[in-house]
Design an enzyme around this catalytic site. Structure first.
Site, short mmCIF file in Angstrom:
data_model
loop_
_atom_site.label_atom_id
_atom_site.label_comp_id
_atom_site.label_asym_id
_atom_site.label_seq_id
_atom_site.Cartn_x
_atom_site.Cartn_y
_atom_site.Cartn_z
N THR A 165 0.86 -1.19 0.00
CA THR A 165 0.00 0.00 0.00
C THR A 165 0.90 1.25 0.00
O THR A 165 2.05 1.18 0.43
CB THR A 165 -0.95 0.05 1.22
N GLY A 166 0.36 2.35 -0.52
CA GLY A 166 1.17 3.58 -0.59
C GLY A 166 2.33 3.39 -1.54
O GLY A 166 3.45 3.87 -1.28
N ALA A 167 2.06 2.70 -2.67
CA ALA A 167 3.14 2.36 -3.61
C ALA A 167 3.44 3.49 -4.59
O ALA A 167 4.42 3.42 -5.33
CB ALA A 167 2.75 1.09 -4.38
N SER A 168 2.62 4.56 -4.58
CA SER A 168 2.76 5.57 -5.64
C SER A 168 4.01 6.46 -5.51
O SER A 168 4.36 7.15 -6.45
CB SER A 168 1.52 6.46 -5.69
N GLY A 209 7.64 7.76 -2.70
CA GLY A 209 8.40 7.66 -1.45
C GLY A 209 8.88 6.24 -1.15
O GLY A 209 9.35 5.51 -2.04
N GLY A 244 7.25 3.54 -0.40
CA GLY A 244 6.49 2.45 -1.03
C GLY A 244 7.00 2.13 -2.42
O GLY A 244 7.20 0.96 -2.77
N SER A 255 7.07 4.19 12.85
CA SER A 255 7.97 5.35 12.90
C SER A 255 8.65 5.42 14.26
O SER A 255 8.09 4.96 15.26
CB SER A 255 7.14 6.61 12.68
N TYR A 286 -0.20 11.86 14.48
CA TYR A 286 0.72 10.98 13.74
C TYR A 286 1.44 10.04 14.71
O TYR A 286 1.44 8.82 14.52
CB TYR A 286 1.72 11.85 12.98
N1 LIG Z 1 9.29 10.07 5.36
C1 LIG Z 1 9.68 9.77 6.58
O1 LIG Z 1 10.62 10.38 7.12
C2 LIG Z 1 9.01 8.69 7.34
C3 LIG Z 1 7.90 8.03 6.85
N2 LIG Z 1 7.32 7.05 7.60
C4 LIG Z 1 6.16 6.33 7.08
O2 LIG Z 1 6.47 5.76 5.84
C5 LIG Z 1 5.28 5.56 5.09
C6 LIG Z 1 5.49 6.06 3.69
O3 LIG Z 1 5.66 7.46 3.76
P1 LIG Z 1 6.57 8.28 2.74
O4 LIG Z 1 6.98 7.42 1.62
O5 LIG Z 1 7.59 8.99 3.52
O6 LIG Z 1 5.52 9.39 2.27
P2 LIG Z 1 4.80 9.65 0.88
O7 LIG Z 1 3.87 10.77 1.14
O8 LIG Z 1 5.79 9.77 -0.21
O9 LIG Z 1 3.99 8.30 0.64
C7 LIG Z 1 2.81 8.00 1.28
C8 LIG Z 1 2.04 7.01 0.46
O10 LIG Z 1 0.81 6.72 1.11
C9 LIG Z 1 -0.24 6.94 0.19
N3 LIG Z 1 -1.47 7.35 0.85
C10 LIG Z 1 -1.66 8.42 1.64
N4 LIG Z 1 -2.94 8.50 2.02
C11 LIG Z 1 -3.57 7.44 1.45
C12 LIG Z 1 -4.89 6.97 1.45
N5 LIG Z 1 -5.87 7.61 2.11
N6 LIG Z 1 -5.19 5.86 0.77
C13 LIG Z 1 -4.24 5.19 0.08
N7 LIG Z 1 -2.96 5.59 0.02
C14 LIG Z 1 -2.64 6.70 0.69
C15 LIG Z 1 0.27 8.04 -0.74
O11 LIG Z 1 -0.51 8.04 -1.91
P3 LIG Z 1 -0.73 9.38 -2.77
O12 LIG Z 1 0.39 9.41 -3.74
O13 LIG Z 1 -2.05 9.16 -3.42
O14 LIG Z 1 -0.74 10.53 -1.81
C16 LIG Z 1 1.69 7.56 -0.94
O15 LIG Z 1 1.76 6.54 -1.86
C17 LIG Z 1 4.17 6.28 5.86
O16 LIG Z 1 3.43 5.34 6.60
C18 LIG Z 1 4.93 7.19 6.80
O17 LIG Z 1 4.21 7.48 7.96
C19 LIG Z 1 7.81 6.67 8.81
C20 LIG Z 1 8.91 7.26 9.32
C21 LIG Z 1 9.59 8.34 8.63
C1 LIG Z 2 17.54 19.01 10.41
C2 LIG Z 2 17.33 20.46 10.52
C3 LIG Z 2 18.48 21.18 11.08
C4 LIG Z 2 16.03 20.91 11.16
C5 LIG Z 2 14.80 20.19 10.68
C6 LIG Z 2 13.70 20.34 11.67
C7 LIG Z 2 12.49 19.43 11.45
C8 LIG Z 2 11.77 19.80 10.17
C9 LIG Z 2 12.87 17.94 11.48
C10 LIG Z 2 13.60 17.57 12.79
C11 LIG Z 2 13.23 16.16 13.14
C12 LIG Z 2 12.51 15.66 11.89
C13 LIG Z 2 11.72 14.41 11.92
C14 LIG Z 2 10.60 14.25 11.12
C15 LIG Z 2 10.14 15.37 10.25
C16 LIG Z 2 11.11 16.55 10.11
C17 LIG Z 2 11.73 16.90 11.46
C18 LIG Z 2 10.61 17.30 12.42
C19 LIG Z 2 9.73 13.02 11.20
C20 LIG Z 2 8.60 13.36 12.15
C21 LIG Z 2 9.12 12.63 9.84
C22 LIG Z 2 8.21 11.44 9.95
C23 LIG Z 2 8.60 10.39 10.91
O1 LIG Z 2 7.92 9.37 10.94
C24 LIG Z 2 9.68 10.58 11.90
C25 LIG Z 2 10.53 9.33 12.07
C26 LIG Z 2 10.55 11.80 11.65
C27 LIG Z 2 11.35 12.14 12.92
C28 LIG Z 2 12.29 13.29 12.71
#
Ligand SMILES: NC(=O)C1=CN([C@@H]2O[C@H](COP(=O)(O)OP(=O)(O)OC[C@H]3O[C@@H](n4cnc5c(N)ncnc54)[C@H](OP(=O)(O)O)[C@@H]3O)[C@@H](O)[C@H]2O)C=CC1
Ligand SMILES: CC(C)CCC[C@@H](C)[C@H]1CC[C@H]2C3=C(CC[C@]12C)[C@@]1(C)CCC(=O)[C@@H](C)[C@@H]1CC3
Length: 332
Positions: free
Chosen positions: A8-11, A13, A15, A171, A193
């Site tokens: 899921t979420g393959a579009s 990032g 995924g 996360s 979140y």
């Molecule tokens: N990025 C990060 O630093 C971190 C990310 N994560 C987790 O990793 C996972 C992937 O996130 P990431 O790749 O970073 O983010 P992206 O936003 O790039 O990817 C999220 C994906 O989820 C899909 N999505 C969102 N909402 C829905 C919905 N309602 N129904 C179906 N699909 C949906 C998006 O689809 P669409 O293209 O349609 O929006 C997209 O494919 C998430 O669960 C996120 O919480 C965890 C820790 C850190």
């Molecule tokens: C790095 C820079 C000097 C300052 C960046 C400040 C913030 C935007 C980042 C600091 C910690 C980051 C973080 C996330 C988002 C961006 C920050 C708040 C997450 C919450 C993203 C989604 C996740 O699931 C977490 C694992 C990330 C934790 C750290």
């Protein structure tokens, strides 16, 4: 017979990178990508096929924040497949994020900066809202939609010759203090979140307890801090551009700054290669990248209370019952 893998979420990032990396690991899998609509599905399929022309890639459409859509896709998957070997429950949202830069500054003065930069503890808040089903959107998308999907796919996941696997993208932002059993959808707070990811960890723990004896195993992973659509929405693009060199530097101190979706998918891919019986249900598997760019996986014990997990699971079952009554016309 080829293994069937649903993502899921393959579009985009993590995924999308995961799909590409899984096909590099094993080009014979049948990859089923779940995206929000058919344009996204087709575009994603084309991207994957451009790199892996011989791959078997099928598509399904689902909005995980819409229970009718989840029930429909589960029915479609039950018709299409007899078995699912891996389900990556990866889709997720973090709407209306707000960063508290003062907290980061205080973290610098109190020696907690590195912890804050890797977990965002005390640094981030979000504004959640109700979705069309009357549920909190973040809880519904990140956890409950996936939970209903898993429950509706039980016949494809349980009792197979080989174990089936659930791999949840959680996360390091998952935090017990953001979660409460009395407000498990997090309607009252501003850390929806974090709460939804903690709820994910609790759910995975209980799923193992309930389903391991039927050959279904669940794991949670954290991709680390990845630059994806989700993170790019947190700050203005120009600010991210300015911060990028600092982020690459931070990686020397913070191994969870994986930064690219490819690196972030490390733990997901590693789990694909592990025997489920060798895994610990109370551990979260973190994708890490060293300062010099080497990827590896770090298992870390989760901060979960098993009694709370069981109580929460009962609440999920109650909500599931209400849902199924409401949408009884969509069930077989
Ligand atoms: N990025 C990060 O630093 C971190 C990310 N994560 C987790 O990793 C996972 C992937 O996130 P990431 O790749 O970073 O983010 P992206 O936003 O790039 O990817 C999220 C994906 O989820 C899909 N999505 C969102 N909402 C829905 C919905 N309602 N129904 C179906 N699909 C949906 C998006 O689809 P669409 O293209 O349609 O929006 C997209 O494919 C998430 O669960 C996120 O919480 C965890 C820790 C850190
Ligand atoms: C790095 C820079 C000097 C300052 C960046 C400040 C913030 C935007 C980042 C600091 C910690 C980051 C973080 C996330 C988002 C961006 C920050 C708040 C997450 C919450 C993203 C989604 C996740 O699931 C977490 C694992 C990330 C934790 C750290």
């Amino acid at each position: 017979m080829e293994r069937v893998v649903l993502v899921t979420g393959a579009s985009g990032g993590v995924g999308l990178a995961l799909c590409q990396r899984l096909l590099e690991e094993d080009g014979r899998i049948h990859l089923c990508i779940a995206c929000r609509n058919d344009q996204k599905s087709e575009a994603t399929r084309d991207l994957i096929l451009a790199a892996h022309p011989a791959a078997q890639v099928s598509t399904v459409e689902v909005d995980l924040g819409n229970l009718a859509s989840v029930l429909r896709v589960a029915q479609e998957l039950r018709c299409r497949f007899q078995r699912l070997d891996f389900v990556y429950l990866n889709a997720g949202i973090m709407p209306n994020p707000h960063v508290n830069f003062k907290a980061l500054w205080r973290g610098l003065l109190t020696g907690k900066l590195l912890h804050m930069l890797t977990t965002a503890e005390g640094v981030m808040t979000q504004t959640d809202r109700l979705n069309g089903d009357g549920l909190q959107e973040v809880f519904a998308t990140n956890l409950f939609g996936h939970f209903i999907l898993v429950r509706q796919l039980e016949s494809l996941l349980c009792g197979n010759e080989k174990p089936s696997r659930l791999i949840w993208t959680s996360s390091s932002n998952a935090r017990e203090s953001a979660f409460s059993l009395s407000d498990y959808q997090h309607a009252k707070g501003q850390e929806s979140y974090s709460s939804s990811k903690y709820a994910t960890d609790l759910t995975s723990v209980v799923l193992n307890r309930k389903f391991n004896n039927q050959g279904l195993y669940s794991s949670v992973v954290c991709p680390g801090l990845v630059m994806s659509n989700m993170t790019y929405r947190i700050l203005p693009v120009f600010l991210w551009k300015l911060l990028m060199p600092i982020m690459w530097l931070i990686r020397f101190f913070a191994k969870t700054y994986t930064l690219t979706p490819h690196n972030g998918a490390e733990a997901h891919v590693w789990l694909f290669k592990q025997k489920p019986e060798s895994l610990d249900a109370l551990v979260k598997y973190h994708s890490c990248t060293s300062g010099l760019g080497k990827n590896y996986v770090e298992p870390r014990k989760m901060d979960v209370d098993e009694e709370t997990a069981e109580k929460f699971y009962q609440k999920l079952l109650e909500l599931e019952k209400e849902t199924l009554e409401k949408y009884s016309d969509l069930l077989d």
